[in-house]
Design a protein around this motif. Structure first.
Motif, mmCIF file in Angstrom:
data_model
loop_
_atom_site.group_PDB
_atom_site.id
_atom_site.type_symbol
_atom_site.label_atom_id
_atom_site.label_comp_id
_atom_site.label_asym_id
_atom_site.label_seq_id
_atom_site.Cartn_x
_atom_site.Cartn_y
_atom_site.Cartn_z
ATOM 1 N N HIS A 108 0.843 -1.208 0.000
ATOM 2 C CA HIS A 108 0.000 0.000 0.000
ATOM 3 C C HIS A 108 0.875 1.254 0.000
ATOM 4 C CE1 HIS A 108 0.803 0.119 4.389
ATOM 5 N NE2 HIS A 108 0.606 1.404 4.231
ATOM 6 N N ARG A 109 0.270 2.306 -0.460
ATOM 7 C CA ARG A 109 0.957 3.589 -0.546
ATOM 8 C C ARG A 109 -0.007 4.667 -0.038
ATOM 9 N NH1 ARG A 109 3.188 4.747 -6.423
ATOM 10 N NH2 ARG A 109 3.923 2.629 -6.103
ATOM 11 N N ALA A 110 0.537 5.642 0.645
ATOM 12 C CA ALA A 110 -0.313 6.707 1.192
ATOM 13 C C ALA A 110 -1.057 7.420 0.063
ATOM 14 C CB ALA A 110 0.537 7.705 1.967
ATOM 15 N N GLU A 117 -3.321 1.306 -8.045
ATOM 16 C CA GLU A 117 -3.635 0.126 -7.233
ATOM 17 C C GLU A 117 -2.836 0.073 -5.935
ATOM 18 O OE1 GLU A 117 -4.198 0.563 -10.740
ATOM 19 O OE2 GLU A 117 -2.888 -1.140 -11.130
ATOM 20 N N HIS A 118 -1.682 0.722 -5.864
ATOM 21 C CA HIS A 118 -0.959 0.790 -4.580
ATOM 22 C C HIS A 118 -1.791 1.537 -3.533
ATOM 23 C CE1 HIS A 118 2.860 -1.057 -5.490
ATOM 24 N NE2 HIS A 118 3.024 -0.325 -6.575
ATOM 25 N N LYS A 119 -2.515 2.556 -3.977
ATOM 26 C CA LYS A 119 -3.323 3.343 -3.032
ATOM 27 C C LYS A 119 -4.514 2.542 -2.522
ATOM 28 C CE LYS A 119 -0.704 6.859 -4.316
ATOM 29 N NZ LYS A 119 -1.159 7.979 -5.146
ATOM 30 N N ILE A 124 1.766 -4.836 -5.775
ATOM 31 C CA ILE A 124 2.930 -5.318 -5.034
ATOM 32 C C ILE A 124 4.185 -4.924 -5.799
ATOM 33 C CG2 ILE A 124 4.030 -7.361 -4.018
ATOM 34 C CD1 ILE A 124 1.138 -8.704 -4.863
ATOM 35 N N ASP A 125 5.141 -4.330 -5.090
ATOM 36 C CA ASP A 125 6.480 -4.107 -5.631
ATOM 37 C C ASP A 125 7.443 -5.027 -4.889
ATOM 38 O OD1 ASP A 125 5.749 -2.042 -7.382
ATOM 39 O OD2 ASP A 125 6.018 -0.514 -5.838
ATOM 40 N N VAL A 126 8.228 -5.800 -5.612
ATOM 41 C CA VAL A 126 9.255 -6.631 -4.975
ATOM 42 C C VAL A 126 10.588 -6.380 -5.675
ATOM 43 C CG1 VAL A 126 7.879 -8.468 -3.943
ATOM 44 C CG2 VAL A 126 8.423 -8.561 -6.367
ATOM 45 N N ASP A 194 14.533 -1.897 -10.961
ATOM 46 C CA ASP A 194 14.943 -2.327 -9.616
ATOM 47 C C ASP A 194 13.838 -3.068 -8.882
ATOM 48 O OD1 ASP A 194 13.213 -0.277 -9.008
ATOM 49 O OD2 ASP A 194 14.558 0.725 -7.582
ATOM 50 N N HIS A 195 12.710 -3.293 -9.547
ATOM 51 C CA HIS A 195 11.631 -4.069 -8.911
ATOM 52 C C HIS A 195 10.646 -4.554 -9.967
ATOM 53 C CE1 HIS A 195 9.517 -0.211 -9.357
ATOM 54 N NE2 HIS A 195 8.380 -0.871 -9.152
ATOM 55 N N VAL A 196 9.932 -5.605 -9.603
ATOM 56 C CA VAL A 196 8.795 -6.097 -10.397
ATOM 57 C C VAL A 196 7.523 -5.539 -9.767
ATOM 58 C CG1 VAL A 196 7.421 -8.149 -10.970
ATOM 59 C CG2 VAL A 196 9.916 -8.211 -11.197
ATOM 60 N N HIS A 197 6.650 -4.985 -10.593
ATOM 61 C CA HIS A 197 5.345 -4.506 -10.127
ATOM 62 C C HIS A 197 4.261 -5.501 -10.548
ATOM 63 C CE1 HIS A 197 1.985 -1.590 -9.472
ATOM 64 N NE2 HIS A 197 1.447 -2.310 -10.451
ATOM 65 N N ILE A 198 3.398 -5.845 -9.575
ATOM 66 C CA ILE A 198 2.295 -6.777 -9.831
ATOM 67 C C ILE A 198 1.007 -6.101 -9.381
ATOM 68 C CG2 ILE A 198 1.348 -9.074 -9.337
ATOM 69 C CD1 ILE A 198 4.390 -9.474 -8.093
ATOM 70 N N ASP A 237 8.537 6.442 -4.105
ATOM 71 C CA ASP A 237 9.319 7.058 -5.174
ATOM 72 C C ASP A 237 8.977 6.471 -6.537
ATOM 73 O OD1 ASP A 237 12.336 5.057 -4.930
ATOM 74 O OD2 ASP A 237 10.278 4.621 -4.366
ATOM 75 N N ILE A 238 7.967 5.642 -6.591
ATOM 76 C CA ILE A 238 7.711 4.886 -7.811
ATOM 77 C C ILE A 238 6.407 5.350 -8.449
ATOM 78 C CG2 ILE A 238 7.149 2.591 -8.708
ATOM 79 C CD1 ILE A 238 8.993 1.586 -6.356
ATOM 80 N N THR A 239 6.477 5.616 -9.696
ATOM 81 C CA THR A 239 5.276 5.957 -10.451
ATOM 82 C C THR A 239 4.943 4.798 -11.373
ATOM 83 O OG1 THR A 239 5.853 8.289 -10.431
ATOM 84 C CG2 THR A 239 4.247 7.577 -12.063
ATOM 85 N N ASP A 240 3.794 4.187 -11.126
ATOM 86 C CA ASP A 240 3.360 3.095 -11.991
ATOM 87 C C ASP A 240 2.208 3.583 -12.843
ATOM 88 O OD1 ASP A 240 5.135 1.183 -10.976
ATOM 89 O OD2 ASP A 240 3.854 0.924 -9.240
ATOM 90 N N SER A 241 2.328 3.394 -14.111
ATOM 91 C CA SER A 241 1.259 3.769 -15.016
ATOM 92 C C SER A 241 0.857 2.557 -15.820
ATOM 93 C CB SER A 241 1.732 4.874 -15.961
ATOM 94 O OG SER A 241 0.789 5.056 -16.980
HETATM 95 ZN ZN LIG Z 1 4.399 -0.665 -8.061
#
Ligand SMILES: [Zn+2]
Length: 243
Positions: A108-110, A117-119, A124-126, A194-198, A237-241
């Motif tokens: 989750h993200r603030a 979807e993080h909000k 998931i970022d790993v 530096d990470h996989v986003h799911i 610090d990550i922007t997912d689009s």
């Molecule tokens: Zn992400």
């Protein structure tokens, strides 16, 4: 004549020895051939392009399933503020971290003015470092596991069972709402090296897909991440689009 007799005797003995050795070699050959024919075959079905055998890949444990499988998830972008980790996302984070011992993760993200979807606690970022050959291989192993067909021929089987909506990794993106396209170039501001986003659908996030509901046999407990190896990192610090 004693000498000749002894010589004949030695010759006779040598022929018998040769026959005995020949029989022994034949018996050994038959035994070895039988042993080879009965040894387990190396699975060939998963041998992918690139010459990497499936048995060489490090992949999460796969529970048994029936043939019934989920449809591909439609696009459901984040629309609300619900910054708590949803249970399906936690399970998949635990599965990845227990398998690969990732350095960090985030779910989750603030909430801010933007939504994704993080909000909503369902992305998931790993951590996988694309510049590190071992970590790059591990990330590719995980994504291969998500997208490979199962024993019934269901394409992208684990991604569908888990309710994956899209994946981003190393300048590329896979979309469940356009699966035939496969991996396409990703041009978002963060290249995800530096990470996989799911991103999970709401059904996946709430454990309503067959990964959770259709297991056969004994339930496989979700592995816990190894203690002391991983730490949570808020992915601010990550922007997912998704587009
Ligand atoms: Zn992400």
């Amino acid at each position: 004549m004693d000498t000749g007799s002894a010589s004949n005797h030695r010759l006779h003995f040598s022929r018998k020895a040769l026959v005995a050795i020949g029989v022994l070699v034949a018996v050994i050959a038959v035994v070895v051939a039988l042993a080879i024919s009965r040894s387990p075959q190396v699975p060939r079905a998963g041998a992918p392009a690139g010459g990497v055998s499936e048995v060489q890949r490090l992949m999460p444990p796969t529970p048994p399933f029936t043939k019934t499988i989920d449809a591909y998830q439609k696009y459901q972008g984040g629309t609300t503020c619900s910054p708590t980790d949803k249970p399906g996302a936690v399970d998949i984070k635990n599965l990845v971290v227990a398998t690969y011992h990732n350095a960090w993760w985030g779910i989750h993200r603030a909430c801010t003015s933007s939504v994704n979807e993080h909000k909503e606690g369902r992305a998931i970022d790993v951590a996988f470092n694309a510049a590190d050959p071992v970590q790059r291989t591990r990330a590719n192993d995980f994504l291969y596991w998500l997208l490979k067909p199962d024993q019934y021929g269901n394409r992208n089987a684990m991604a569908r069972r888990i309710g994956v909506m899209y994946l981003i990794w190393n300048h590329k993106m896979w979309r469940s709402y356009n699966p035939s396209a496969g991996w396409l170039p990703y041009s978002g501001s963060n290249p995800h090296t530096d990470h996989v986003h799911i991103s999970l659908s709401w059904d996946g996030a709430l454990r309503k897909t067959t990964w959770w509901t259709q297991r056969t046999g004994a339930a496989t407990p979700m592995p816990s991440p190894p203690a002391g190896v991983s730490r949570e990192r808020a992915p601010t610090d990550i922007t997912d689009s998704p587009r």
